[in-house]
Design a protein around this motif. Structure first.
Motif, PDB file in Angstrom:
ATOM      1  N   ARG A  51     -75.002 -83.756   1.276  1.00 31.97           N
ATOM      2  CA  ARG A  51     -75.012 -83.246   2.650  1.00 31.97           C
ATOM      3  C   ARG A  51     -76.430 -83.309   3.235  1.00 31.97           C
ATOM      4  NH1 ARG A  51     -72.427 -81.829   7.465  1.00 31.97           N
ATOM      5  NH2 ARG A  51     -70.681 -82.408   6.144  1.00 31.97           N
ATOM      6  N   ALA A  52     -77.424 -82.913   2.447  1.00 30.60           N
ATOM      7  CA  ALA A  52     -78.804 -82.965   2.921  1.00 30.60           C
ATOM      8  C   ALA A  52     -79.217 -84.397   3.239  1.00 30.60           C
ATOM      9  CB  ALA A  52     -79.740 -82.349   1.883  1.00 30.60           C
ATOM     10  N   LEU A  53     -78.829 -85.329   2.397  1.00 31.90           N
ATOM     11  CA  LEU A  53     -79.145 -86.747   2.641  1.00 31.90           C
ATOM     12  C   LEU A  53     -78.457 -87.243   3.913  1.00 31.90           C
ATOM     13  CD1 LEU A  53     -78.973 -87.977  -1.033  1.00 31.90           C
ATOM     14  CD2 LEU A  53     -80.917 -88.379   0.492  1.00 31.90           C
ATOM     15  N   LYS A  54     -77.234 -86.838   4.131  1.00 32.02           N
ATOM     16  CA  LYS A  54     -76.535 -87.227   5.366  1.00 32.02           C
ATOM     17  C   LYS A  54     -77.283 -86.714   6.600  1.00 32.02           C
ATOM     18  CE  LYS A  54     -71.648 -87.337   3.837  1.00 32.02           C
ATOM     19  NZ  LYS A  54     -70.347 -86.618   3.969  1.00 32.02           N
ATOM     20  N   LEU A  55     -77.693 -85.459   6.537  1.00 27.39           N
ATOM     21  CA  LEU A  55     -78.343 -84.844   7.692  1.00 27.39           C
ATOM     22  C   LEU A  55     -79.699 -85.466   7.998  1.00 27.39           C
ATOM     23  CD1 LEU A  55     -77.464 -81.104   7.008  1.00 27.39           C
ATOM     24  CD2 LEU A  55     -76.571 -82.527   8.858  1.00 27.39           C
ATOM     25  N   ALA A  56     -80.343 -86.048   6.989  1.00 24.40           N
ATOM     26  CA  ALA A  56     -81.648 -86.674   7.211  1.00 24.40           C
ATOM     27  C   ALA A  56     -81.555 -87.914   8.084  1.00 24.40           C
ATOM     28  CB  ALA A  56     -82.288 -87.025   5.872  1.00 24.40           C
ATOM     29  N   LYS A  57     -80.368 -88.525   8.169  1.00 22.16           N
ATOM     30  CA  LYS A  57     -80.152 -89.738   8.974  1.00 22.16           C
ATOM     31  C   LYS A  57     -81.233 -90.781   8.664  1.00 22.16           C
ATOM     32  CE  LYS A  57     -77.759 -87.344  12.734  1.00 22.16           C
ATOM     33  NZ  LYS A  57     -76.425 -87.773  12.281  1.00 22.16           N
ATOM     34  N   LEU A  58     -81.282 -91.168   7.421  1.00 18.12           N
ATOM     35  CA  LEU A  58     -82.314 -92.074   6.941  1.00 18.12           C
ATOM     36  C   LEU A  58     -82.135 -93.482   7.488  1.00 18.12           C
ATOM     37  CD1 LEU A  58     -82.278 -90.996   3.189  1.00 18.12           C
ATOM     38  CD2 LEU A  58     -83.990 -90.381   4.894  1.00 18.12           C
ATOM     39  N   PRO A  59     -83.234 -94.106   7.913  1.00 15.76           N
ATOM     40  CA  PRO A  59     -83.149 -95.519   8.271  1.00 15.76           C
ATOM     41  C   PRO A  59     -83.042 -96.367   7.005  1.00 15.76           C
ATOM     42  CG  PRO A  59     -85.420 -94.793   8.382  1.00 15.76           C
ATOM     43  CD  PRO A  59     -84.595 -93.571   8.090  1.00 15.76           C
ATOM     44  N   LYS A  60     -82.589 -97.579   7.126  1.00  6.52           N
ATOM     45  CA  LYS A  60     -82.523 -98.473   5.981  1.00  6.52           C
ATOM     46  C   LYS A  60     -83.935 -98.715   5.461  1.00  6.52           C
ATOM     47  CE  LYS A  60     -80.629-102.902   4.464  1.00  6.52           C
ATOM     48  NZ  LYS A  60     -79.911-104.142   4.893  1.00  6.52           N
ATOM     49  N   GLY A  61     -84.080 -98.673   4.137  1.00  5.41           N
ATOM     50  CA  GLY A  61     -85.392 -98.872   3.547  1.00  5.41           C
ATOM     51  C   GLY A  61     -86.312 -97.683   3.694  1.00  5.41           C
ATOM     52  N   ALA A  62     -85.761 -96.482   3.711  1.00  5.01           N
ATOM     53  CA  ALA A  62     -86.528 -95.264   3.994  1.00  5.01           C
ATOM     54  C   ALA A  62     -87.463 -94.891   2.850  1.00  5.01           C
ATOM     55  CB  ALA A  62     -85.582 -94.098   4.271  1.00  5.01           C
ATOM     56  N   THR A  63     -88.560 -94.238   3.227  1.00  2.00           N
ATOM     57  CA  THR A  63     -89.411 -93.527   2.289  1.00  2.00           C
ATOM     58  C   THR A  63     -89.045 -92.054   2.366  1.00  2.00           C
ATOM     59  OG1 THR A  63     -91.251 -95.085   2.441  1.00  2.00           O
ATOM     60  CG2 THR A  63     -91.772 -92.860   1.723  1.00  2.00           C
ATOM     61  N   LEU A  64     -88.691 -91.481   1.236  1.00  2.00           N
ATOM     62  CA  LEU A  64     -88.173 -90.115   1.189  1.00  2.00           C
ATOM     63  C   LEU A  64     -89.024 -89.255   0.268  1.00  2.00           C
ATOM     64  CD1 LEU A  64     -85.888 -88.005   1.768  1.00  2.00           C
ATOM     65  CD2 LEU A  64     -84.692 -88.943  -0.229  1.00  2.00           C
ATOM     66  N   ILE A  65     -89.468 -88.102   0.781  1.00  2.00           N
ATOM     67  CA  ILE A  65     -90.140 -87.083  -0.024  1.00  2.00           C
ATOM     68  C   ILE A  65     -89.103 -86.058  -0.463  1.00  2.00           C
ATOM     69  CG2 ILE A  65     -91.845 -85.222   0.001  1.00  2.00           C
ATOM     70  CD1 ILE A  65     -93.369 -86.821   2.154  1.00  2.00           C
TER      71      ILE A  65
ATOM     72  N   GLY B  69     -79.705 -95.971   0.758  1.00  2.00           N
ATOM     73  CA  GLY B  69     -80.641 -97.015   1.151  1.00  2.00           C
ATOM     74  C   GLY B  69     -82.099 -96.647   1.019  1.00  2.00           C
ATOM     75  N   VAL B  70     -82.413 -95.645   0.193  1.00  2.00           N
ATOM     76  CA  VAL B  70     -83.816 -95.245   0.015  1.00  2.00           C
ATOM     77  C   VAL B  70     -84.564 -96.349  -0.730  1.00  2.00           C
ATOM     78  CG1 VAL B  70     -85.360 -93.580  -1.092  1.00  2.00           C
ATOM     79  CG2 VAL B  70     -83.277 -92.790   0.071  1.00  2.00           C
ATOM     80  N   ALA B  71     -85.709 -96.750  -0.165  1.00  2.00           N
ATOM     81  CA  ALA B  71     -86.512 -97.813  -0.765  1.00  2.00           C
ATOM     82  C   ALA B  71     -87.720 -97.284  -1.525  1.00  2.00           C
ATOM     83  CB  ALA B  71     -86.986 -98.794   0.310  1.00  2.00           C
ATOM     84  N   ARG B  72     -88.109 -96.033  -1.252  1.00  2.61           N
ATOM     85  CA  ARG B  72     -89.259 -95.452  -1.941  1.00  2.61           C
ATOM     86  C   ARG B  72     -89.090 -93.951  -2.005  1.00  2.61           C
ATOM     87  NH1 ARG B  72     -95.649 -95.694  -0.003  1.00  2.61           N
ATOM     88  NH2 ARG B  72     -96.550 -94.813  -1.917  1.00  2.61           N
ATOM     89  N   LEU B  73     -89.394 -93.380  -3.166  1.00  2.00           N
ATOM     90  CA  LEU B  73     -89.313 -91.950  -3.379  1.00  2.00           C
ATOM     91  C   LEU B  73     -90.697 -91.384  -3.678  1.00  2.00           C
ATOM     92  CD1 LEU B  73     -86.145 -91.653  -5.654  1.00  2.00           C
ATOM     93  CD2 LEU B  73     -86.443 -90.448  -3.486  1.00  2.00           C
ATOM     94  N   ILE B  74     -90.969 -90.214  -3.126  1.00  6.78           N
ATOM     95  CA  ILE B  74     -92.155 -89.448  -3.480  1.00  6.78           C
ATOM     96  C   ILE B  74     -91.659 -88.086  -3.943  1.00  6.78           C
ATOM     97  CG2 ILE B  74     -94.356 -88.498  -2.734  1.00  6.78           C
ATOM     98  CD1 ILE B  74     -94.446 -90.669  -0.577  1.00  6.78           C
ATOM     99  N   LEU B  75     -91.822 -87.813  -5.227  1.00  8.40           N
ATOM    100  CA  LEU B  75     -91.298 -86.591  -5.810  1.00  8.40           C
ATOM    101  C   LEU B  75     -92.405 -85.565  -5.950  1.00  8.40           C
ATOM    102  CD1 LEU B  75     -89.043 -88.132  -8.631  1.00  8.40           C
ATOM    103  CD2 LEU B  75     -88.518 -87.743  -6.204  1.00  8.40           C
ATOM    104  N   VAL B  76     -92.149 -84.355  -5.449  1.00  5.57           N
ATOM    105  CA  VAL B  76     -93.128 -83.275  -5.434  1.00  5.57           C
ATOM    106  C   VAL B  76     -92.622 -82.131  -6.312  1.00  5.57           C
ATOM    107  CG1 VAL B  76     -94.338 -81.593  -3.989  1.00  5.57           C
ATOM    108  CG2 VAL B  76     -93.879 -83.897  -3.105  1.00  5.57           C
ATOM    109  N   GLY B  77     -93.485 -81.630  -7.181  1.00  3.91           N
ATOM    110  CA  GLY B  77     -93.104 -80.520  -8.040  1.00  3.91           C
ATOM    111  C   GLY B  77     -94.314 -79.830  -8.615  1.00  3.91           C
ATOM    112  N   ARG B  78     -94.085 -78.772  -9.351  1.00  8.20           N
ATOM    113  CA  ARG B  78     -95.191 -77.976  -9.880  1.00  8.20           C
ATOM    114  C   ARG B  78     -95.920 -78.670 -11.020  1.00  8.20           C
ATOM    115  NH1 ARG B  78     -92.515 -71.874 -10.147  1.00  8.20           N
ATOM    116  NH2 ARG B  78     -92.085 -71.672  -7.919  1.00  8.20           N
TER     117      ARG B  78
END
Length: 366
Positions: A167-181, A201-210
């Motif tokens: 649901r969260a991914l749907k709401l983000a309305k990501l463009p094709k080839g998106a960079t997602l944090i 269609g996520v093309a790049r991920l940036i993962l944030v954590g402790r």
């Protein structure tokens, strides 16, 4: 069998208690599920302490999967022995929100084995507040989904968390080839999002954590998607007051990210991730943070940012997840890192709350 073991919460106590109680009898519109697996969520004990469980005593646990062992007199088309997962969201099914795939906004919205979220009369919650951390659970027949034969009960019990991430991914309305944090990327929702990212269609991920160590363990879940990691323990000690996270994110993606899926429950990471968005980017928050955003609205306006809150999935989101799982396009077996017997439910909850060891998803097997 007339009695069963159940993990219960009682008024005036913030602790989980194991009790023997009667096996529920299905009413005319009900089914009885013999629970094979029940999911654990660390937030349920916080909500219990906050008074969000408005019907006590109650059996905890909003995620469950098992086998139909009893059906009410008015129930048709659901045979005994069917493998099912329980959809926990109780809502009226007739209001404008329910009819437009926004179930979580229904005035009657509550969750089996979990909390109630509104002030309206809640006859469904009154009847079906008992959850799945038990040997059996009674639910209305319309809230069971057939579990594909290829999908285990443990995975079936975690469909709800996967559907929340979807649901969260749907709401983000990501463009094709998106960079997602993705913030809080080492938790249940974060790891579920990483697994679902290729399907959006996520093309790049940036993962944030402790923790850098724990983020390193999550990276393989991204498969072939290029993935960067930003750990709080690798940032300057004063990052919270010097926008150190924003600087680290902007160093990786100077033009800004297309979206942030934010599952952080508190602290400055939400605001600092927002500041790393590209123009027109979206931040979807599902972490229940109580901190205000330290931004003038002109900054939101000038950047055309979208800030979206969501608190739950809908039935269609859960069905989308079941289709991915049943068709073999999605495999999340490796996300279930911990399994506990029901008699150790107290230890399981304590482990989920302390997070002294990495836990992505945990289930209880009665």
């Amino acid at each position: 069998m007339t009695a069963m073991l159940a993990a219960r919460a009682r008024k005036g106590s913030g602790a989980l208690q194991l009790n023997k109680i009667a096996v529920p009898e299905p009413g005319p519109q009900d089914v009885l599920v013999k629970v094979a697996s029940a999911g654990l969520a660390p937030g349920m004990m916080t909500l219990l302490a906050q008074g969000a469980f408005t019907h006590l005593p109650t059996t905890l646990g909003h995620e469950a999967a098992g086998t139909i062992v009893g059906v009410g007199s008015d129930v048709t088309g659901i045979p005994l022995g069917r493998r099912v997962r329980v959809h926990p969201n109780l809502n009226c099914r007739s209001c404008n929100f329910c009819r437009t795939d926004r179930d979580m906004m229904c005035p009657q919205q509550a969750m089996i084995g979990h909390a109630a979220f509104g002030d309206a009369p809640m006859p469904l919650y009154d009847r079906y507040h008992d959850g799945g951390l038990a040997e059996y659970v009674r639910v209305p027949h319309w809230l069971v989904d057939r579990l594909p034969d290829s999908v285990s009960f443990d995975v079936g019990a975690k469909v709800h968390d996967l559907a929340n991430a979807l649901r969260a991914l749907k709401l983000a309305k990501l463009p094709k080839g998106a960079t997602l944090i993705v913030t809080a990327a080492t938790g249940t929702m974060g790891t579920a999002t990483v697994k679902l990212a290729p399907h959006f269609g996520v093309a790049r991920l940036i993962l944030v954590g402790r923790s850098a160590e724990r983020l390193d363990a999550v990276r393989p879940l991204a498969g072939d998607i290029p993935t960067d990691l930003v750990a709080f323990d690798a940032l300057p000690a004063d990052w919270g007051t010097t926008n150190g996270l924003t600087q680290a994110l902007r160093a990786l993606v100077p033009q800004g990210a297309d979206a942030v899926l934010d599952f952080v429950p508190d602290g400055p990471a939400t605001a600092q991730s927002l500041a790393a968005l590209a123009k027109g980017g979206s931040l979807v928050h599902m972490g229940a943070s109580c901190l205000p955003l330290p931004f003038p609205m002109v900054a939101v306006m000038a950047n055309c940012w979208r800030i979206i809150g969501t608190r739950a999935c809908t039935r269609s989101d859960a069905q989308d997840v079941l289709n991915l799982l049943g068709g073999g396009a999605l495999d999340i077996d490796d996300l279930i890192t911990h399994r506990f017997p029901l008699v150790e439910a107290e230890r399981a909850v304590a482990a989920m709350q302390s997070r002294t060891e990495p836990i992505w998803m945990a289930v209880v097997n009665p």
